[in-house]
Design a protein around this motif. Structure first.
Motif, short mmCIF file in Angstrom:
data_model
loop_
_atom_site.label_atom_id
_atom_site.label_comp_id
_atom_site.label_asym_id
_atom_site.label_seq_id
_atom_site.Cartn_x
_atom_site.Cartn_y
_atom_site.Cartn_z
N TRP A 144 15.81 16.47 0.39
CA TRP A 144 16.35 15.12 0.31
C TRP A 144 17.27 15.04 -0.90
O TRP A 144 16.92 15.45 -2.00
N GLU A 145 18.46 14.53 -0.67
CA GLU A 145 19.43 14.32 -1.73
C GLU A 145 19.56 12.82 -1.96
O GLU A 145 20.27 12.13 -1.23
N PRO A 146 18.83 12.29 -2.98
CA PRO A 146 18.77 10.84 -3.15
C PRO A 146 20.12 10.18 -3.42
O PRO A 146 20.37 9.07 -2.94
N GLU A 147 21.00 10.85 -4.16
CA GLU A 147 22.30 10.25 -4.45
C GLU A 147 23.11 10.03 -3.17
O GLU A 147 23.75 9.01 -2.99
N ALA A 148 23.06 11.02 -2.30
CA ALA A 148 23.80 10.95 -1.04
C ALA A 148 22.99 10.29 0.07
O ALA A 148 23.53 10.02 1.14
N GLN A 149 21.68 10.07 -0.18
CA GLN A 149 20.79 9.53 0.84
C GLN A 149 20.87 10.36 2.12
O GLN A 149 20.99 9.83 3.23
N SER A 150 20.80 11.70 1.95
CA SER A 150 20.91 12.58 3.10
C SER A 150 19.98 13.78 2.95
O SER A 150 19.46 14.05 1.88
#
Length: 97
Positions: A5-11
């Motif tokens: 999970w990449e929280p900054e990109a929400q992806s």
């Protein structure tokens, strides 16, 4: 499929998988980014079970792709850090409901 999970990109980014080709994994990206079980698990911090993609109303936008890729059910479990933040999702796809 194991995704981070990449929280900054929400992806989610797939880092490991068994049973899907690279082309199929690319096709799955649309489900991950479009509100599929993995994204819902990551955002909600809870396991998401789609018992049958053919009858689950939340999975309706992704049914055609699920048929194409050959799965009928999916269990998506978030991987959480000690602080309670989601760091990834482990998803298991099933050929039958």
């Amino acid at each position: 499929v194991l995704s981070l999970w990449e929280p900054e990109a929400q992806s989610l980014t797939v880092v490991a998988s068994v049973g899907f080709t690279p082309v199929q994994l690319e096709a799955l990206r649309g489900i991950r980014e479009g509100g599929g079980a993995c994204r819902r698990a990551a955002l909600g911090g809870r396991r998401v079970v789609v018992a049958d993609v053919e009858t689950d109303s939340g999975f309706a936008p992704h049914r055609a792709l699920a048929r194409q890729l050959g799965f009928r059910a999916v269990h998506s479990t978030p991987v959480m850090s000690r602080t309670g933040a989601c760091i990834g999702v482990l998803a298991v796809h099933f050929a039958a409901p």
